[in-house]
Design an enzyme around this catalytic site. Structure first.
Site, PDB file in Angstrom:
ATOM      1  N   ARG A  58       0.851  -1.194   0.000  1.00  0.00           N
ATOM      2  CA  ARG A  58       0.000   0.000   0.000  1.00  0.00           C
ATOM      3  C   ARG A  58       0.886   1.244   0.000  1.00  0.00           C
ATOM      4  NH1 ARG A  58      -3.840  -0.414   4.654  1.00  0.00           N
ATOM      5  NH2 ARG A  58      -5.018  -1.765   3.251  1.00  0.00           N
ATOM      6  N   ARG A 172      -4.688   1.831  18.273  1.00  0.00           N
ATOM      7  CA  ARG A 172      -5.424   1.305  17.123  1.00  0.00           C
ATOM      8  C   ARG A 172      -5.193   2.245  15.957  1.00  0.00           C
ATOM      9  NH1 ARG A 172      -7.175  -2.657  14.656  1.00  0.00           N
ATOM     10  NH2 ARG A 172      -9.001  -3.880  15.184  1.00  0.00           N
ATOM     11  N   LYS A 173      -5.700   1.873  14.778  1.00  0.00           N
ATOM     12  CA  LYS A 173      -5.532   2.736  13.613  1.00  0.00           C
ATOM     13  C   LYS A 173      -6.223   4.078  13.840  1.00  0.00           C
ATOM     14  CE  LYS A 173      -9.521   1.633  10.695  1.00  0.00           C
ATOM     15  NZ  LYS A 173      -9.948   1.194   9.354  1.00  0.00           N
ATOM     16  N   GLY A 431     -17.321  -5.869   1.865  1.00  0.00           N
ATOM     17  CA  GLY A 431     -17.487  -7.313   1.890  1.00  0.00           C
ATOM     18  C   GLY A 431     -17.654  -7.896   3.274  1.00  0.00           C
ATOM     19  N   CYS A 436     -14.651  -1.130   5.151  1.00  0.00           N
ATOM     20  CA  CYS A 436     -13.608  -0.442   4.390  1.00  0.00           C
ATOM     21  C   CYS A 436     -14.165   0.302   3.176  1.00  0.00           C
ATOM     22  CB  CYS A 436     -12.541  -1.433   3.945  1.00  0.00           C
ATOM     23  SG  CYS A 436     -11.642  -2.177   5.323  1.00  0.00           S
ATOM     24  N   GLY A 437     -15.313  -0.125   2.669  1.00  0.00           N
ATOM     25  CA  GLY A 437     -15.939   0.567   1.544  1.00  0.00           C
ATOM     26  C   GLY A 437     -16.874   1.683   1.966  1.00  0.00           C
TER      27      GLY A 437
END
Length: 537
Positions: A58, A172-173, A431, A436-437
């Site tokens: 990435r 965390r992120k 999904g 994430c989408g």
């Protein structure tokens, strides 16, 4: 007591992780220890169990813009060259304005990272418990009606993050967006920190929002910190928030470790007091918010820039997955018709900037624009799709092909009538519940799952409806559970036809959904808006 992952992280540093990458590149991927799978993510290298022996890399593209405010055709071509030489025929664009390269072998990872660095591209801190790519309006500095040019601030923030271990080992992120435009085109409401344009008397600066996010734990809209900062103060307040999160964020339960949980634990007022106490200045209270709650603006199409005689052209990349031939073509077009500048959007699309009037007609006649369209039909235009189970171990379904089939069907059946009557209806698909989408920000959201039909397990999704744009908007709400994709097109087609036929003049989709009992949200006061052609074109 430190968890296993926290104990492991405490022993890491950038140099230790780099040494691991060097060693594994030499001895082979099959010797990779499970614990070290996480470590590689600090350099943007991701194991993908569905493709054993191959890795995803990435690439960080701050604000979708690089190199003194420009992501260049030369850099885009370097990404394509690496993919061609060491991967396969596709490259993915993400909802955080980044690029993902796939099918990279472990023995080639070092070479790939070196080639990317030589092109001025970084992969650092794009995964694990890091600050992910800082996003911004993809046409920052180009739009005549923007309140602030956010590019310099994005660069300052990025430079203060990349290579800084203190913010590379968070609980965390963490997501940050900076907006100088009034369109909220990066969804400030779902970021841990969002800086949005504001006025305080004669001062121009940013309002500060905190704690937004989406995930398997649920949804949280960002909350106002009731703070207004000048551009030169913005990096400091971001780091004040990050310091507090680093020190007091939950390191025992990873599903309770995002910033929003710390704010809930402390209370927003106490959180604000603690952050402000770490600053060298005292922020003013929040100013007048300048982001609009208008309808969709995605920057696709031909748009005039603030410099007379120049345009930017937004091209639609359906599902965000590009063939390499199209990547090379975008690089060529940027050099032939613009000044070599390419920009990436959070809707997984690309923009060619600085196209003069004299070249516009010729650019729009280029054959590749039949695939990367500047005037797509509405469902292809409004689609965001996550990686799916082709590569992602969490996804329950294959999202790219399923959603492509869905929007192709909808555009064929009702695309023209939707375009003429309401402009765009966004479909955002993930999904799995990790989101994430960005499924909860779409007017139609899909969260994939396996569904049983006549005893057979097939791909399907829960359907959500009614997201409302803006920092004061609303997430969508679940309408239907476990709908197989084989039934989804006709189901959505019928519902959308009903909306077009029954809606009051200019009635928003969310309000219609609530009024008709499809979702339960609060029915707000409604006044028809004057249609803005630029926002619905």
């Amino acid at each position: 007591m430190a968890t296993t992952i926290e104990a492991y992280k405490a022993e890491l540093s950038f140099s230790i992780i780099w040494d691991k990458i060097v060693r594994y590149a030499s001895v082979g991927w099959d010797t990779l220890e499970e614990a070290d799978v996480q470590a590689l993510k600090w350099y943007g290298v991701f194991v993908r169990k569905s493709t054993p022996g191959y890795f995803m890399i990435r690439v960080r593209v701050p604000g979708g813009i690089l190199e003194h405010g420009r992501f260049t055709a030369e850099q885009l071509r370097a990404l394509a060259d690496v993919t061609r030489d060491y991967g396969r025929d596709t490259m993915d664009l993400t909802t955080r304005q980044q690029v993902q390269l796939r099918w990279i072998r472990m023995e080639d990872v070092l070479t790939v990272l070196e080639k990317l660095n030589a092109a001025g591209l970084s992969t650092m801190q794009t995964g694990m418990d890091n600050i992910r790519n800082v996003t911004t309006c993809p046409v920052a500095g180009l739009q005549a009606d923007e309140a602030l040019d956010s590019r310099q601030l994005v660069k300052e923030l990025n430079d203060s993050i990349v290579g800084n271990w203190k913010v590379a080992n968070l609980p965390r992120k963490f997501n940050i967006t900076v907006l100088g435009c009034c369109d909220n085109c990066t969804h400030a409401e779902i970021n841990d920190i969002a800086l949005t344009p504001a006025k305080r008397g004669d001062l121009s600066g940013y309002n500060v929002w905190v704690g937004g996010g989406l995930g398997s734990w649920g949804t949280q809209r960002s909350l106002s910190l009731d703070a207004f900062v000048l551009p030169e103060q913005a990096t400091e307040i971001c780091h004040g928030i990050l310091e507090l999160f680093h020190e007091r964020g939950n390191r025992e339960k990873r599903n309770k470790a995002r910033l929003k949980f710390l704010i809930e634990e402390m209370g927003l007022l106490a959180f604000r007091k603690e952050v402000l106490g770490r600053l060298s200045f005292t922020p003013l209270s929040a100013g007048t918010e300048l982001t609009d709650d208008h309808s969709h603006r995605d920057h696709i199409g031909v748009h005039p820039q603030k410099t007379p005689g120049l345009h930017y052209v937004g091209l639609n990349v359906v599902t965000g997955r590009m063939k390499l031939e199209h990547v090379y073509e975008v690089a060529r077009l940027a050099e032939a018709y613009g000044n070599g500048e390419v920009r990436l959007t959070t809707a997984q699309n690309v923009i060619i900037a600085n196209v003069p009037d004299s070249k516009l007609t010729e650019l729009l006649a280029e054959p590749v624009l039949e695939q990367l369209q500047h005037d797509p039909l509405p469902f292809a235009r409004g689609l965001i799709s996550c990686t799916g189970n082709t590569f992602c171990p969490f996804a329950m379904i294959e999202t790219k092909q399923r959603t492509l089939e869905l929007v192709t069907y909808l555009d064929q059946q009702i695309g023209r009538s939707v375009m003429e009557s309401i402009g765009v209806l966004e479909i955002h698909a993930s999904g799995c519940p990790n989101s994430c989408g960005n499924p909860h920000t779409g007017q139609i959201g899909l969260i994939g799952k396996k569904v049983k039909v006549d005893g057979q397990v097939v791909e399907g999704a829960d359907i959500y409806l009614g997201a409302e744009h803006g920092v004061h908007g609303s997430f969508n709400e679940r309408w239907k559970i476990a709908v197989p994709f084989s039934e989804m097109g006709p189901l959505l087609e019928g519902m959308i036809r009903q909306y077009i036929e029954e809606r009051e003049p200019e009635e928003p989709f969310r309000r219609w959904c609530i009024r008709n009992g499809l979702i339960q949200g609060e029915l707000k006061q409604f006044a028809p808006m004057i249609k803005d052609e630029e926002h619905t074109a």
